[in-house]
Design a protein around this motif. Structure first.
Motif, PDB file in Angstrom:
ATOM      1  N   MET A  80       0.816  -1.213   0.000  1.00  0.00           N
ATOM      2  CA  MET A  80       0.000   0.000   0.000  1.00  0.00           C
ATOM      3  C   MET A  80       0.855   1.271   0.000  1.00  0.00           C
ATOM      4  O   MET A  80       0.339   2.373   0.147  1.00  0.00           O
ATOM      5  CB  MET A  80      -0.911   0.013   1.234  1.00  0.00           C
ATOM      6  CG  MET A  80      -1.897  -1.131   1.289  1.00  0.00           C
ATOM      7  SD  MET A  80      -2.792  -1.094   2.839  1.00  0.00           S
ATOM      8  CE  MET A  80      -3.631  -2.673   2.795  1.00  0.00           C
ATOM      9  N   GLY A  81       2.169   1.095  -0.094  1.00  0.00           N
ATOM     10  CA  GLY A  81       3.043   2.256  -0.119  1.00  0.00           C
ATOM     11  C   GLY A  81       3.347   2.821   1.247  1.00  0.00           C
ATOM     12  O   GLY A  81       3.778   3.961   1.381  1.00  0.00           O
ATOM     13  N   LEU A  82       3.129   2.014   2.293  1.00  0.00           N
ATOM     14  CA  LEU A  82       3.382   2.456   3.669  1.00  0.00           C
ATOM     15  C   LEU A  82       4.660   1.799   4.188  1.00  0.00           C
ATOM     16  O   LEU A  82       5.053   0.743   3.732  1.00  0.00           O
ATOM     17  CB  LEU A  82       2.211   2.086   4.577  1.00  0.00           C
ATOM     18  CG  LEU A  82       0.835   2.602   4.167  1.00  0.00           C
ATOM     19  CD1 LEU A  82      -0.239   2.000   5.048  1.00  0.00           C
ATOM     20  CD2 LEU A  82       0.775   4.125   4.243  1.00  0.00           C
ATOM     21  N   LYS A  83       5.284   2.449   5.168  1.00  0.00           N
ATOM     22  CA  LYS A  83       6.461   1.879   5.830  1.00  0.00           C
ATOM     23  C   LYS A  83       6.216   1.961   7.330  1.00  0.00           C
ATOM     24  O   LYS A  83       6.848   2.741   8.030  1.00  0.00           O
ATOM     25  CB  LYS A  83       7.721   2.665   5.450  1.00  0.00           C
ATOM     26  CG  LYS A  83       8.104   2.542   3.998  1.00  0.00           C
ATOM     27  CD  LYS A  83       8.908   1.295   3.726  1.00  0.00           C
ATOM     28  CE  LYS A  83       9.414   1.283   2.289  1.00  0.00           C
ATOM     29  NZ  LYS A  83      10.009   0.011   1.918  1.00  0.00           N
ATOM     30  N   LEU A  84       5.266   1.176   7.802  1.00  0.00           N
ATOM     31  CA  LEU A  84       4.868   1.268   9.211  1.00  0.00           C
ATOM     32  C   LEU A  84       5.814   0.526  10.143  1.00  0.00           C
ATOM     33  O   LEU A  84       5.942   0.877  11.294  1.00  0.00           O
ATOM     34  CB  LEU A  84       3.442   0.735   9.386  1.00  0.00           C
ATOM     35  CG  LEU A  84       2.349   1.543   8.692  1.00  0.00           C
ATOM     36  CD1 LEU A  84       1.011   0.854   8.840  1.00  0.00           C
ATOM     37  CD2 LEU A  84       2.275   2.954   9.264  1.00  0.00           C
ATOM     38  N   PHE A  85       6.441  -0.525   9.639  1.00  0.00           N
ATOM     39  CA  PHE A  85       7.423  -1.197  10.487  1.00  0.00           C
ATOM     40  C   PHE A  85       8.608  -1.670   9.658  1.00  0.00           C
ATOM     41  O   PHE A  85       8.478  -2.036   8.497  1.00  0.00           O
ATOM     42  CB  PHE A  85       6.814  -2.353  11.290  1.00  0.00           C
ATOM     43  CG  PHE A  85       6.052  -3.360  10.485  1.00  0.00           C
ATOM     44  CD1 PHE A  85       6.702  -4.376   9.802  1.00  0.00           C
ATOM     45  CD2 PHE A  85       4.670  -3.316  10.428  1.00  0.00           C
ATOM     46  CE1 PHE A  85       5.997  -5.324   9.081  1.00  0.00           C
ATOM     47  CE2 PHE A  85       3.946  -4.255   9.711  1.00  0.00           C
ATOM     48  CZ  PHE A  85       4.624  -5.261   9.030  1.00  0.00           C
ATOM     49  N   THR A  86       9.770  -1.615  10.296  1.00  0.00           N
ATOM     50  CA  THR A  86      11.025  -2.017   9.649  1.00  0.00           C
ATOM     51  C   THR A  86      11.629  -3.143  10.479  1.00  0.00           C
ATOM     52  O   THR A  86      11.198  -3.418  11.598  1.00  0.00           O
ATOM     53  CB  THR A  86      12.011  -0.844   9.599  1.00  0.00           C
ATOM     54  OG1 THR A  86      12.280  -0.439  10.958  1.00  0.00           O
ATOM     55  CG2 THR A  86      11.444   0.332   8.821  1.00  0.00           C
ATOM     56  N   SER A  87      12.653  -3.768   9.927  1.00  0.00           N
ATOM     57  CA  SER A  87      13.324  -4.850  10.654  1.00  0.00           C
ATOM     58  C   SER A  87      14.023  -4.320  11.903  1.00  0.00           C
ATOM     59  O   SER A  87      14.243  -5.054  12.853  1.00  0.00           O
ATOM     60  CB  SER A  87      14.329  -5.547   9.737  1.00  0.00           C
ATOM     61  OG  SER A  87      15.219  -4.607   9.187  1.00  0.00           O
ATOM     62  N   GLU A  88      14.356  -3.025  11.920  1.00  0.00           N
ATOM     63  CA  GLU A  88      15.012  -2.435  13.095  1.00  0.00           C
ATOM     64  C   GLU A  88      14.003  -2.123  14.200  1.00  0.00           C
ATOM     65  O   GLU A  88      14.239  -2.439  15.362  1.00  0.00           O
ATOM     66  CB  GLU A  88      15.752  -1.129  12.722  1.00  0.00           C
ATOM     67  CG  GLU A  88      16.942  -1.294  11.807  1.00  0.00           C
ATOM     68  CD  GLU A  88      16.537  -1.473  10.350  1.00  0.00           C
ATOM     69  OE1 GLU A  88      15.461  -0.960   9.967  1.00  0.00           O
ATOM     70  OE2 GLU A  88      17.287  -2.132   9.604  1.00  0.00           O
TER      71      GLU A  88
END
Length: 219
Positions: free
Chosen positions: A168-176
């Protein structure tokens, strides 16, 4: 075992994460069904007849008996077709699974809508902060490969739209920031059945772009 495919129908929309939930559950169970695609903003009279209260997808029709609301449908599927259970057999674990499915719909889903469709930048920032609080609860709860343990369960299926955040083009969580949720989303999205049932990324992007343009035009 499952009934023949003429007895099970699913009315849905390709862009709906609620419909995706039901498709994943049916596929995990090995249930044959006929898929009836509806049109956004122009639902069929048949759909409205089967779901006169909410007039929305998904609707599962089993032996001409309609069931509405995705979480209700998931439980119905699990109780009707016993193979490959998606709810735990232990009563306490079942209650916990129901708690987290409700949490995902009450907290995460509503906030994700705000993040996706709020045009005001400040409101969107507040929604992202709210979403991160909710995601932290899920991060803390996740103890295994999936919320259901080694196999996909009802909580994972309910949270499918969270795994789709990048689509959806979101970056709500990263591996960090959320390592367990990040790994979970990779495992979930790469599961053979999930891969088969998730709509193409382009379909989601086109749908969300159209919704945003519609919202902007109505301002």
């Amino acid at each position: 075992m499952s009934s023949n495919k003429e007895e099970v129908k699913l009315f849905g929309l390709v862009e709906s994460p609620f419909v995706t939930r039901v498709e994943i559950a049916l596929k995990l169970k090995g249930v044959e069904y006929k898929y009836e695609e509806e049109k956004w903003g122009n639902l069929s009279e048949t759909l409205k007849k089967y779901n006169p209260v909410y007039k929305k997808v998904p609707v599962l029709v089993h032996n001409d008996k309609p069931i509405s609301e995705s979480l209700v449908i998931l439980e119905y599927i699990d109780e009707t077709w016993k193979q490959n259970p998606i709810l735990p057999s232990d009563p306490y674990e079942r209650a916990l699974a129901r708690f987290w499915t409700k949490f995902i719909d009450d907290k995460c889903l509503n906030v994700m809508r705000k993040v996706s469709f709020t045009l005001d930048e400040k409101e969107r920032e507040n929604a992202i902060e709210e979403m991160e609080v909710a995601l932290q609860f899920l991060e803390n709860e996740l103890k295994d490969k999936f919320f259901g343990g080694d196999e996909i369960g009802i909580v994972d299926i309910t949270a499918a739209f969270i795994a789709l955040q990048e689509v959806m083009g979101l970056k709500l969580f990263t591996s960090e920031k959320f390592p367990k949720l990040f790994n979970w989303s990779q495992n979930f999205n790469n599961h053979p059945i999930v891969k088969e049932k998730l709509p193409p990324k382009e379909t989601y992007l086109a749908f969300y772009k159209a919704r945003l343009e519609s919202l902007a035009a109505s301002k």
